[in-house]
Design a protein around this motif. Sequence first.
Motif, PDB file in Angstrom:
ATOM      1  N   LEU A   4      33.367  36.817  38.066  1.00 49.16           N
ATOM      2  CA  LEU A   4      33.919  35.118  37.996  1.00 49.16           C
ATOM      3  C   LEU A   4      35.697  36.486  38.157  1.00 49.16           C
ATOM      4  O   LEU A   4      35.785  37.611  37.277  1.00 49.16           O
ATOM      5  CB  LEU A   4      34.095  35.527  37.347  1.00 49.16           C
ATOM      6  CG  LEU A   4      35.423  33.958  37.242  1.00 49.16           C
ATOM      7  CD1 LEU A   4      34.893  33.078  37.977  1.00 49.16           C
ATOM      8  CD2 LEU A   4      34.994  33.536  35.828  1.00 49.16           C
ATOM      9  N   PHE A   5      36.242  37.099  39.169  1.00 48.90           N
ATOM     10  CA  PHE A   5      37.336  37.529  39.174  1.00 48.90           C
ATOM     11  C   PHE A   5      38.579  36.378  39.102  1.00 48.90           C
ATOM     12  O   PHE A   5      38.947  35.545  38.828  1.00 48.90           O
ATOM     13  CB  PHE A   5      37.758  37.467  40.937  1.00 48.90           C
ATOM     14  CG  PHE A   5      37.041  38.916  41.248  1.00 48.90           C
ATOM     15  CD1 PHE A   5      37.742  40.553  40.985  1.00 48.90           C
ATOM     16  CD2 PHE A   5      36.731  38.568  42.194  1.00 48.90           C
ATOM     17  CE1 PHE A   5      36.847  41.861  41.882  1.00 48.90           C
ATOM     18  CE2 PHE A   5      35.457  39.639  42.668  1.00 48.90           C
ATOM     19  CZ  PHE A   5      35.555  40.917  42.206  1.00 48.90           C
ATOM     20  N   SER A   6      39.497  37.763  38.355  1.00 51.38           N
ATOM     21  CA  SER A   6      41.362  36.933  38.198  1.00 51.38           C
ATOM     22  C   SER A   6      41.535  36.843  38.784  1.00 51.38           C
ATOM     23  O   SER A   6      41.529  37.167  40.423  1.00 51.38           O
ATOM     24  CB  SER A   6      41.691  38.010  36.916  1.00 51.38           C
ATOM     25  OG  SER A   6      42.424  39.043  37.542  1.00 51.38           O
ATOM     26  N   ASP A   7      43.000  36.455  39.225  1.00 48.83           N
ATOM     27  CA  ASP A   7      43.611  36.441  40.394  1.00 48.83           C
ATOM     28  C   ASP A   7      44.037  37.854  40.676  1.00 48.83           C
ATOM     29  O   ASP A   7      44.158  38.320  39.942  1.00 48.83           O
ATOM     30  CB  ASP A   7      45.251  35.797  40.044  1.00 48.83           C
ATOM     31  CG  ASP A   7      45.312  34.055  39.457  1.00 48.83           C
ATOM     32  OD1 ASP A   7      44.238  33.457  39.597  1.00 48.83           O
ATOM     33  OD2 ASP A   7      46.004  33.675  38.907  1.00 48.83           O
ATOM     34  N   ILE A  56      38.516  34.601  31.969  1.00 51.37           N
ATOM     35  CA  ILE A  56      39.077  34.867  32.790  1.00 51.37           C
ATOM     36  C   ILE A  56      41.045  34.070  32.651  1.00 51.37           C
ATOM     37  O   ILE A  56      41.389  34.391  32.803  1.00 51.37           O
ATOM     38  CB  ILE A  56      37.981  34.754  33.703  1.00 51.37           C
ATOM     39  CG1 ILE A  56      39.183  35.792  35.735  1.00 51.37           C
ATOM     40  CG2 ILE A  56      38.145  33.074  35.360  1.00 51.37           C
ATOM     41  CD1 ILE A  56      38.793  37.324  34.547  1.00 51.37           C
ATOM     42  N   ASP A  57      40.762  32.881  32.511  1.00 52.78           N
ATOM     43  CA  ASP A  57      41.922  32.084  31.936  1.00 52.78           C
ATOM     44  C   ASP A  57      43.058  33.229  31.504  1.00 52.78           C
ATOM     45  O   ASP A  57      44.174  32.355  31.549  1.00 52.78           O
ATOM     46  CB  ASP A  57      41.276  30.592  31.820  1.00 52.78           C
ATOM     47  CG  ASP A  57      41.348  29.601  32.813  1.00 52.78           C
ATOM     48  OD1 ASP A  57      40.894  30.554  34.157  1.00 52.78           O
ATOM     49  OD2 ASP A  57      39.904  28.217  32.157  1.00 52.78           O
ATOM     50  N   ALA A  58      42.821  33.226  30.529  1.00 54.24           N
ATOM     51  CA  ALA A  58      43.389  33.844  29.278  1.00 54.24           C
ATOM     52  C   ALA A  58      43.725  35.306  29.952  1.00 54.24           C
ATOM     53  O   ALA A  58      45.008  35.614  29.660  1.00 54.24           O
ATOM     54  CB  ALA A  58      42.335  34.174  28.018  1.00 54.24           C
ATOM     55  N   VAL A  59      42.637  35.929  31.185  1.00 55.73           N
ATOM     56  CA  VAL A  59      43.785  37.136  31.201  1.00 55.73           C
ATOM     57  C   VAL A  59      44.649  36.792  32.664  1.00 55.73           C
ATOM     58  O   VAL A  59      45.718  37.406  32.782  1.00 55.73           O
ATOM     59  CB  VAL A  59      42.801  38.271  32.175  1.00 55.73           C
ATOM     60  CG1 VAL A  59      42.830  39.291  32.866  1.00 55.73           C
ATOM     61  CG2 VAL A  59      41.115  38.478  30.841  1.00 55.73           C
ATOM     62  N   ASN A  60      44.287  35.745  33.142  1.00 53.64           N
ATOM     63  CA  ASN A  60      45.327  35.002  34.196  1.00 53.64           C
ATOM     64  C   ASN A  60      46.352  34.712  33.508  1.00 53.64           C
ATOM     65  O   ASN A  60      47.563  34.710  34.159  1.00 53.64           O
ATOM     66  CB  ASN A  60      44.829  33.804  34.753  1.00 53.64           C
ATOM     67  CG  ASN A  60      43.518  34.506  35.848  1.00 53.64           C
ATOM     68  OD1 ASN A  60      43.725  35.578  36.743  1.00 53.64           O
ATOM     69  ND2 ASN A  60      43.391  33.780  36.179  1.00 53.64           N
ATOM     70  N   GLU A  61      46.604  34.192  32.412  1.00 51.88           N
ATOM     71  CA  GLU A  61      47.663  33.972  31.489  1.00 51.88           C
ATOM     72  C   GLU A  61      48.273  34.971  31.686  1.00 51.88           C
ATOM     73  O   GLU A  61      50.025  35.000  31.302  1.00 51.88           O
ATOM     74  CB  GLU A  61      47.625  32.840  30.663  1.00 51.88           C
ATOM     75  CG  GLU A  61      46.653  31.417  30.636  1.00 51.88           C
ATOM     76  CD  GLU A  61      46.768  30.333  29.576  1.00 51.88           C
ATOM     77  OE1 GLU A  61      47.059  31.719  28.270  1.00 51.88           O
ATOM     78  OE2 GLU A  61      46.085  29.668  29.279  1.00 51.88           O
ATOM     79  N   GLN A  62      48.436  36.218  31.084  1.00 50.20           N
ATOM     80  CA  GLN A  62      48.468  37.191  30.379  1.00 50.20           C
ATOM     81  C   GLN A  62      48.925  37.622  32.152  1.00 50.20           C
ATOM     82  O   GLN A  62      50.267  38.592  31.505  1.00 50.20           O
ATOM     83  CB  GLN A  62      47.503  38.561  30.029  1.00 50.20           C
ATOM     84  CG  GLN A  62      47.024  37.795  28.759  1.00 50.20           C
ATOM     85  CD  GLN A  62      48.211  37.426  27.541  1.00 50.20           C
ATOM     86  OE1 GLN A  62      49.474  38.297  28.009  1.00 50.20           O
ATOM     87  NE2 GLN A  62      47.966  36.605  26.760  1.00 50.20           N
TER      88      GLN A  62
END
Length: 270
Positions: free
Chosen positions: A126-129, A243-249
């Motif tokens: 599952l990839f980040s942006d 991954i949602d939290a990573v994308n936010e960062q």
Amino acid sequence: MPSSMRRTLATVAVTAAVASLAACGSGGGSDKKADNALGLIQAGTLTVCSDVPYAPFEDFDKSSKSGFKGFDVDIVQAVADGLGVKLQIKDSAFDALESGLAVNSGQCDLVASAMTISDDRKKALLFSDGYFDSAQSLLVPTGSSIKGIGDLKGKKVGVQVATTGKTYAEKNATGAQVVTFPSDAEMYSALKAGQVDALLQDYPVNYTHQEDARQPGKYTVVETYPTKEEYGLATKLGKTKLIDAVNEQLTTLHDNGTYDELYKKWVPTK
């Protein structure tokens, strides 16, 4: 024991329990560590796997807190700081990272290793942006008769296992002998030893070799290949909260200018 005394002790016990629960849940960072809402393999720590060395994205650095340095390292450090957790980085073979083995076996929470987002890899990860745009390139000894990919017929070109550079070479280096190595370190050593004639891999990495202060002017990037590659951080399939939290960062890093600062610090340009 008198009933009034029993009631008093019960009240004290309940009050203490409530206070204890409240203490465990107080504070933003403490709350995340306490309930481990992101499903980290070690509560309070973001464990990241990376194939090292692969400068300028990741490299060893005993003087740093994490033991590593590079663009990816600074990116995941900033992500960990934003999440209110510690950072731990583990060195891992790239094929274990891109296959999903490292995250699926619980070795790490996240992969940060200059990894291109691809449809095949999305089957296991599952990839980040996307956080970095890259391209492939060809590195040769300065003065070589190889001026481009069309000159590789009958030559040995070094690539790294399980990478998009390997795929590109196999599709486009007609007549070349594609020699696969476990990592960039082995590839670069083979080029220096004359065991291969060229290296085909991500442009920033080859450019770093071209600018190697220990061997100035000895190697040259003769061609680059726009491939519309985009790097992403990756985790286990289904870990959408992480991954949602990573994308936010990542969004925050772009918005506050930190990303641009790290890019200028680490990414070589002509």
